[in-house]
Structure formats: structure tokens, C-alpha cells
Design a protein around this motif. Structure first.
Motif, PDB file in Angstrom:
ATOM      1  N   UNK A   8      41.735  35.033  44.915  1.00 10.93           N
ATOM      2  CA  UNK A   8      41.491  34.902  46.410  1.00 10.93           C
ATOM      3  C   UNK A   8      40.304  33.629  46.546  1.00 10.93           C
ATOM      4  N   UNK A   9      40.529  32.774  47.452  1.00  4.61           N
ATOM      5  CA  UNK A   9      39.639  31.871  47.899  1.00  4.61           C
ATOM      6  C   UNK A   9      39.059  32.359  49.212  1.00  4.61           C
ATOM      7  N   UNK A  10      37.837  32.619  49.471  1.00  5.75           N
ATOM      8  CA  UNK A  10      37.350  33.273  50.668  1.00  5.75           C
ATOM      9  C   UNK A  10      36.274  32.489  51.429  1.00  5.75           C
ATOM     10  N   UNK A  11      36.683  32.085  52.604  1.00  8.05           N
ATOM     11  CA  UNK A  11      35.566  31.385  53.363  1.00  8.05           C
ATOM     12  C   UNK A  11      35.138  32.179  54.500  1.00  8.05           C
ATOM     13  N   UNK A  91      42.087  43.613  48.576  1.00  5.34           N
ATOM     14  CA  UNK A  91      42.077  42.752  47.548  1.00  5.34           C
ATOM     15  C   UNK A  91      41.251  43.419  46.386  1.00  5.34           C
ATOM     16  N   UNK A  92      40.612  44.464  46.570  1.00  7.39           N
ATOM     17  CA  UNK A  92      39.824  45.275  45.656  1.00  7.39           C
ATOM     18  C   UNK A  92      40.656  46.112  44.624  1.00  7.39           C
ATOM     19  N   UNK A  93      40.119  46.892  43.615  1.00 10.42           N
ATOM     20  CA  UNK A  93      40.757  47.576  42.641  1.00 10.42           C
ATOM     21  C   UNK A  93      41.705  48.430  43.288  1.00 10.42           C
ATOM     22  N   UNK A 102      37.894  36.106  42.482  1.00  4.85           N
ATOM     23  CA  UNK A 102      37.656  35.807  43.950  1.00  4.85           C
ATOM     24  C   UNK A 102      36.391  34.830  43.752  1.00  4.85           C
ATOM     25  N   UNK A 103      36.774  33.743  44.878  1.00  5.20           N
ATOM     26  CA  UNK A 103      35.843  32.583  44.807  1.00  5.20           C
ATOM     27  C   UNK A 103      35.348  32.640  46.249  1.00  5.20           C
ATOM     28  N   UNK A 158      36.387  42.349  42.798  1.00  2.00           N
ATOM     29  CA  UNK A 158      37.272  41.800  41.835  1.00  2.00           C
ATOM     30  C   UNK A 158      36.680  42.083  40.491  1.00  2.00           C
ATOM     31  N   UNK A 159      37.439  41.999  39.371  1.00  2.00           N
ATOM     32  CA  UNK A 159      36.897  42.220  38.064  1.00  2.00           C
ATOM     33  C   UNK A 159      35.887  40.832  37.596  1.00  2.00           C
ATOM     34  N   UNK A 160      36.452  39.860  38.141  1.00  2.00           N
ATOM     35  CA  UNK A 160      35.886  38.559  38.203  1.00  2.00           C
ATOM     36  C   UNK A 160      35.545  37.763  39.372  1.00  2.00           C
ATOM     37  N   UNK A 161      34.562  36.915  39.367  1.00  2.00           N
ATOM     38  CA  UNK A 161      34.277  36.471  40.674  1.00  2.00           C
ATOM     39  C   UNK A 161      33.071  35.535  40.689  1.00  2.00           C
ATOM     40  N   UNK A 162      32.717  34.883  41.556  1.00  2.00           N
ATOM     41  CA  UNK A 162      31.430  34.022  41.487  1.00  2.00           C
ATOM     42  C   UNK A 162      31.430  33.409  43.022  1.00  2.00           C
ATOM     43  N   UNK A 163      30.376  32.924  43.590  1.00  2.00           N
ATOM     44  CA  UNK A 163      29.996  32.378  45.055  1.00  2.00           C
ATOM     45  C   UNK A 163      29.752  30.800  44.419  1.00  2.00           C
ATOM     46  N   UNK A 164      30.182  30.041  45.357  1.00  2.00           N
ATOM     47  CA  UNK A 164      30.009  28.671  45.324  1.00  2.00           C
ATOM     48  C   UNK A 164      29.193  28.366  46.689  1.00  2.00           C
TER      49      UNK A 164
END
Length: 294
Positions: A8-11, A91-93, A102-103, A158-164
Motif C-alpha cells: 500500500x502506498x499512502x499519501x 489493510x491491517x492484520x 506499507x509505504x 503491516x508486517x513491514x513498512x517505512x515512511x519516506x
């Protein structure tokens, strides 16, 4: 590790950070840009009401609403609290469209350049971050553990993710260069996930240099909480640059310098971030460290 099935790309987690918002809008108009063969890519405009009114949030910071105890608290009724529950249930578990990665796209008034923020040192996150630094050497990695017992950030569902985080760009504005650079990072992330899923992972270094957040510093304030000094001109826009003991960090309104009184060299980030005035944060102090990516 299992393959990534949905990303998922989040803005628009913050409604006045337009880089992510307009990238999401672009991808929704041209979904072929972000689709890959081995996984599904979804887009999310996280806080539409805040975007409509041009503010960071309506009632409270959405990016602090994802602690599990809050997501299950029926008494929390603010717009952002309700929005967080909808996002988590989607989108969660075990959500209806459960995502694995998730980005979350943000922009900053600080001179953060291109920063990947990690809240968890998971091997997949670290390897992805290492790949992004190889694609663009200007990318910095900030490791910032949550200050709460549970991670309150959106990408934690999410299990994996980061913020930009990109900047410097003023709230409610766009910067074409940063927009394009962020877009390229997203494509690099998608390519990395595709290669990993196809069991042809892209090569990354065994170690990664990250800036680890060690504490935050507030502005000098009086007894009523009013700010008594500004970021010193020599420090403004000097994110990720070395700050030595005895160097000035604040300047009072009467022109008096206030120096950094620590006992070791640090590297401030989020210097003079506009959104952090209300949080009592003038900057984050970090230390550069090397960590293994395996």
C-alpha cells in the motif's frame, strides 16, 4: 520470509503534505505505473478531510492513532481515531485487504532531503533501505523508535513498512524536484519487492549506515510555555550535519546565543520542523551507526 502479496502506498496522512497526496492521485489516474506481476499495489489517501481543509489534521494527528489499544477503544471518537480504525480494518492484520508492506509518504519543512524512516529493525526493512541507498546515494536512513510502548504510526499496521520523508518543502506546497525524486524511490521499492518475490533479490550491502534518534530537544520556553528563542541561523537547514559541543543551536529574540551543551558530537534532524512546534520538539538528535542488514 513469505512473499509480499499486497503493498500500500499512502499519501495524505497529514492533509497539508502535498507530495504524497499528488503522487497517490497520479497513481490512481495511471495505475499501470505501480503494478507489478507478483503482488498487488494499492493506494490510499489516508486523511481526506484534512486535505480538503488544507490542514495537518482535523482533530488530532492521524500518525499517532495506530496503537492497538486505541484501535480497539470504542470511546475514541475523533475523526482521525475513526479513520485509523477504518484503515486498520482494511489493510491491517486480518483486514479485508490485508497488506504486507506499507509505504507512508510525508514531507517536511526541515531540510531532510530524501529520508527513509524506520521504526523497526527488521531484516526486510533494512535490506530494502540498503537497496534504496544504493539506487540513490543521497538517501538517508533514520531509525526512530516510538516513544510509546506500542508503535502509533500508520506504517506499523503491516508486517513491514517505512515512511519516506522529503524536504525542505513548505506546508501546503509542492516541490517538483522532490516530487520526482520521491516518485523514483517508489518505483525502486516496487522493483525491489518484485525481484524479492521472484527469488532474484537485488544485491545489497551487508551493513547499512543509519542515523539513530537518541532524544529530542525543545525550544527554550518560559514558565507559561511560550518560546523564548529561535533556531540559530548557523543551524537552520543543517540537517544531518555534525553539531559539536559548544556550537550555537538557539538565538534568543534579544540576540543571545544558546549553545549545545552535550558531551559528544551529534547530528540533528527535523530542525525547525513547523509541525513539531506543537509537540515541543525543535529537533531530533541522532548518532550515525552501522548495522547489519542480514
Amino acid at each position: 520470509m513469505n512473499k509480499i502479496k499486497r503493498l500500500v502506498i499512502v499519501g495524505g496522512t497529514h492533509g497539508n503534505e502535498l507530495t504524497g497526496i499528488y503522487l497517490v492521485k497520479k497513481f490512481e489516474r495511471s495505475p499501470q505505473l505501480i503494478q507489478r506481476s507478483s503482488f498487488e499495489t494499492c493506494t490510499l489517501l489516508a486523511n481526506p478531510k484534512a486535505y480538503e481543509i488544507g490542514k495537518r489534521f482535523v482533530d488530532t494527528d492521524l500518525n499517532r492513532c495506530f496503537q492497538r489499544q486505541d484501535l480497539h477503544n470504542l470511546n475514541l471518537s475523533s475523526y482521525e481515531a475513526q479513520r485509523a480504525k477504518v484503515i486498520y480494518q482494511t489493510y491491517g492484520t486480518k483486514g479485508t485487504l490485508e497488506a504486507n508492506l506499507m509505504i507512508d509518504l510525508h514531507s517536511s519543512t526541515s531540510n531532510m532531503g530524501l529520508t527513509i524512516i524506520l521504526a523497526r529493525q527488521l531484516p526486510y526493512n533494512l535490506q530494502l533501505a540498503a537497496y534504496l541507498t544504493s539506487v540513490n546515494p543521497n538517501v538517508k536512513i533514520l531509525y526512530s523508535e516510538p516513544q510509546t510502548l506500542e508503535n502509533p504510526y500508520l506504517d506499523s499496521i503491516c508486517e513491514f513498512g517505512c515512511s519516506i520523508e522529503v524536504g525542505a518543502v513548505a506546508q501546503g506546497t509542492l516541490n517538483a524536484t522532490l516530487f520526482q525524486q520521491t516518485e523514483e524511490l517508489i518505483y525502486a521499492i516496487l522493483d525491489y519487492v518484485e525481484a524479492y518475490n521472484k527469488e532474484t533479490p537485488l544485491r545489497v550491502q551487508d551493513t547499512l549506515m543509519v542515523y539513530q534518534s537518541i532524544r529530542t530537544i525543545d525550544y527554550p520556553r518560559n514558565a507559561t510555555g511560550e518560546i523564548q528563542a529561535m533556531i540559530h541561523p548557523r543551524l537552520q537547514f543543517q540537517d544531518y550535519q555534525a553539531l559539536h559541543p559548544g556550537e550555537p543551536i538557539f538565538l534568543t529574540f534579544d540576540g543571545e546565543e544558546i549553545v549545545y551543551e552535550g558531551d559528544k558530537v551529534v547530528y540533528p534532524v527535523f530542525i525547525n520542523e513547523a509541525a513539531y512546534y506543537e509537540k515541543g520538539i525543535a529537533m531530533f538528535m541522532t548518532l550515525p551507526i552501522e548495522i547489519a542488514t542480514i
